[in-house]
Design a protein around this motif. Structure first.
Motif, PDB file in Angstrom:
ATOM      1  N   ALA A   6       0.885  -1.269  -0.052  1.00 64.94           N
ATOM      2  CA  ALA A   6       0.016   0.144   0.053  1.00 64.94           C
ATOM      3  C   ALA A   6       0.766   1.161   0.093  1.00 64.94           C
ATOM      4  O   ALA A   6       0.310   2.402  -0.359  1.00 64.94           O
ATOM      5  N   ASN A   7       1.941   1.038   0.814  1.00 61.52           N
ATOM      6  CA  ASN A   7       2.879   2.350   0.758  1.00 61.52           C
ATOM      7  C   ASN A   7       3.706   2.519  -0.756  1.00 61.52           C
ATOM      8  O   ASN A   7       4.252   3.595  -0.848  1.00 61.52           O
ATOM      9  N   GLY A   8       3.798   1.702  -1.477  1.00 61.94           N
ATOM     10  CA  GLY A   8       4.600   1.715  -2.628  1.00 61.94           C
ATOM     11  C   GLY A   8       3.631   2.454  -3.766  1.00 61.94           C
ATOM     12  O   GLY A   8       2.593   2.499  -3.825  1.00 61.94           O
ATOM     13  N   PRO A   9       4.665   2.884  -5.078  1.00 62.85           N
ATOM     14  CA  PRO A   9       3.772   3.434  -6.053  1.00 62.85           C
ATOM     15  C   PRO A   9       2.796   2.367  -6.694  1.00 62.85           C
ATOM     16  O   PRO A   9       1.601   2.632  -6.959  1.00 62.85           O
ATOM     17  N   ASN A  10       3.098   1.142  -6.851  1.00 63.62           N
ATOM     18  CA  ASN A  10       2.400   0.074  -7.540  1.00 63.62           C
ATOM     19  C   ASN A  10       1.106  -0.090  -6.591  1.00 63.62           C
ATOM     20  O   ASN A  10      -0.040  -0.382  -6.888  1.00 63.62           O
ATOM     21  N   GLY A  11       1.347  -0.202  -5.411  1.00 66.00           N
ATOM     22  CA  GLY A  11       0.292  -0.167  -4.265  1.00 66.00           C
ATOM     23  C   GLY A  11      -0.763   0.857  -4.617  1.00 66.00           C
ATOM     24  O   GLY A  11      -1.919   0.637  -4.575  1.00 66.00           O
ATOM     25  N   VAL A  12      -0.316   2.180  -4.741  1.00 64.53           N
ATOM     26  CA  VAL A  12      -1.572   3.080  -4.849  1.00 64.53           C
ATOM     27  C   VAL A  12      -2.196   3.023  -6.380  1.00 64.53           C
ATOM     28  O   VAL A  12      -3.257   3.242  -6.429  1.00 64.53           O
ATOM     29  N   PHE A  13      -1.444   2.661  -7.375  1.00 64.84           N
ATOM     30  CA  PHE A  13      -2.134   2.263  -8.431  1.00 64.84           C
ATOM     31  C   PHE A  13      -3.266   1.141  -8.626  1.00 64.84           C
ATOM     32  O   PHE A  13      -4.196   1.407  -9.079  1.00 64.84           O
ATOM     33  N   TRP A  14      -2.851  -0.096  -8.117  1.00 66.27           N
ATOM     34  CA  TRP A  14      -3.906  -1.071  -7.880  1.00 66.27           C
ATOM     35  C   TRP A  14      -4.910  -0.888  -6.986  1.00 66.27           C
ATOM     36  O   TRP A  14      -6.139  -1.470  -7.298  1.00 66.27           O
ATOM     37  N   ARG A  15      -4.637   0.069  -6.248  1.00 66.07           N
ATOM     38  CA  ARG A  15      -5.794   0.472  -5.296  1.00 66.07           C
ATOM     39  C   ARG A  15      -6.983   1.705  -5.974  1.00 66.07           C
ATOM     40  O   ARG A  15      -8.126   1.742  -5.767  1.00 66.07           O
ATOM     41  N   ALA A  16      -6.103   2.378  -6.524  1.00 63.49           N
ATOM     42  CA  ALA A  16      -7.000   3.367  -7.589  1.00 63.49           C
ATOM     43  C   ALA A  16      -7.738   3.103  -8.718  1.00 63.49           C
ATOM     44  O   ALA A  16      -8.825   3.353  -8.999  1.00 63.49           O
ATOM     45  N   LEU A  17      -7.033   1.790  -9.099  1.00 63.29           N
ATOM     46  CA  LEU A  17      -7.842   1.196 -10.587  1.00 63.29           C
ATOM     47  C   LEU A  17      -9.172   0.725 -10.203  1.00 63.29           C
ATOM     48  O   LEU A  17     -10.136   1.121 -11.162  1.00 63.29           O
TER      49      LEU A  17
END
Length: 268
Positions: A6-17
């Motif tokens: 959740a803290n990483g950039p990919n975590g943000v992307f996959w939560r936003a998608l």
């Protein structure tokens, strides 16, 4: 960086998608029902395909907004760079979105044997206005999630203890403020009373040193005394109306002519 971090950039992307997909699906569903009312003589499959292909392509192209966000997120300085990157991201997103749903619609309508008439160049400006909303929703979602999942409780640097330079003749004593109990006038000098018992002298007027020491927590209690408020251990009233200020074993006077000092020391 792991996909689920959740803290990483990919975590943000996959939560936003999924949030973005839900928002776009809801928006395009409303647009479809609006088209049913505005175009009642047209088969409902036509606006349904139009809005479905638009939604699918918008969701698939979210990565364009993600790249722009990673390069220049909202609020980044300089402002012109952020606006330029986000503007370029919007144009790239709109161009890819219109082109991809045009091709997808052409394929679907051909399979359904429904006539398809769409002027790609003419409709681009119209679609750009709508794409701006979808693009902004995506970038705003990235920004909100990045804030929400930012690491909490990061260690902060401990500030260095405040010091004061006592110039005793040719010597310079860089002394922690906490080690200075008081300073008192001694003719053309000021005598510093230190916690370790030393009493260095500095050639200066007490009033001049008061300006430098007041921001460090020193209080003028007498025309000849400054005391370190943080080191006061007791305030003892005298019959004359004055007070004795105890700084451990050191005793300093507090004149009744300095009521502001008494109030300050009572507050701690």
């Amino acid at each position: 960086m792991a996909k689920g971090d959740a803290n990483g950039p990919n975590g943000v992307f996959w939560r936003a998608l999924p949030l973005y997909a839900a928002g776009i699906a809801a928006l395009n569903t409303v647009n479809a029902f609006t088209a049913f009312q505005d175009r009642p003589f047209e088969p409902r499959i036509v606006p349904t395909v139009e809005q479905a292909t638009s939604a699918i392509c918008a969701i698939a192209l979210l990565w364009i907004g993600w790249i722009a966000f990673r390069i220049a997120p909202p609020g980044q300085r300089p402002l012109w760079r952020m606006l330029a990157v986000q503007g370029a991201g919007l144009l790239a997103f709109a161009a890819a979105h219109v082109t991809s749903f045009y091709l997808l619609r052409a394929l679907v309508f051909r399979l359904l044997e429904i006539p398809f008439d769409f002027d790609l160049a003419e409709r681009f400006v119209y679609e750009l206005r709508k794409d701006a909303l979808g693009y902004c929703i995506g970038v705003a979602g990235f920004w909100a999630l990045a804030k929400a999942y930012a690491p909490k409780g990061a260690p902060t640097e401990t500030p260095a203890p405040a010091t004061f330079d006592i110039r005793d003749g040719a010597r310079l004593l860089r002394t922690p403020v906490a080690d200075i109990l008081a300073a008192r006038s001694a003719g053309n000098y000021v005598e510093f009373l230190l916690a370790d018992g030393r009493k260095p002298l500095m050639r200066s007027a007490l009033s001049a040193l008061e300006e430098a020491l007041a921001p460090l927590g020193f209080v003028r209690t007498h025309r000849s005394w400054l005391v370190n408020a943080a080191r006061v251990t007791e305030l003892r009233p005298e019959k004359s109306g004055d007070y004795a200020v105890m700084l451990g074993e050191l005793e300093a006077p507090l004149s009744r002519r300095f009521p502001e000092a008494l109030a300050r020391l009572r507050q701690g």
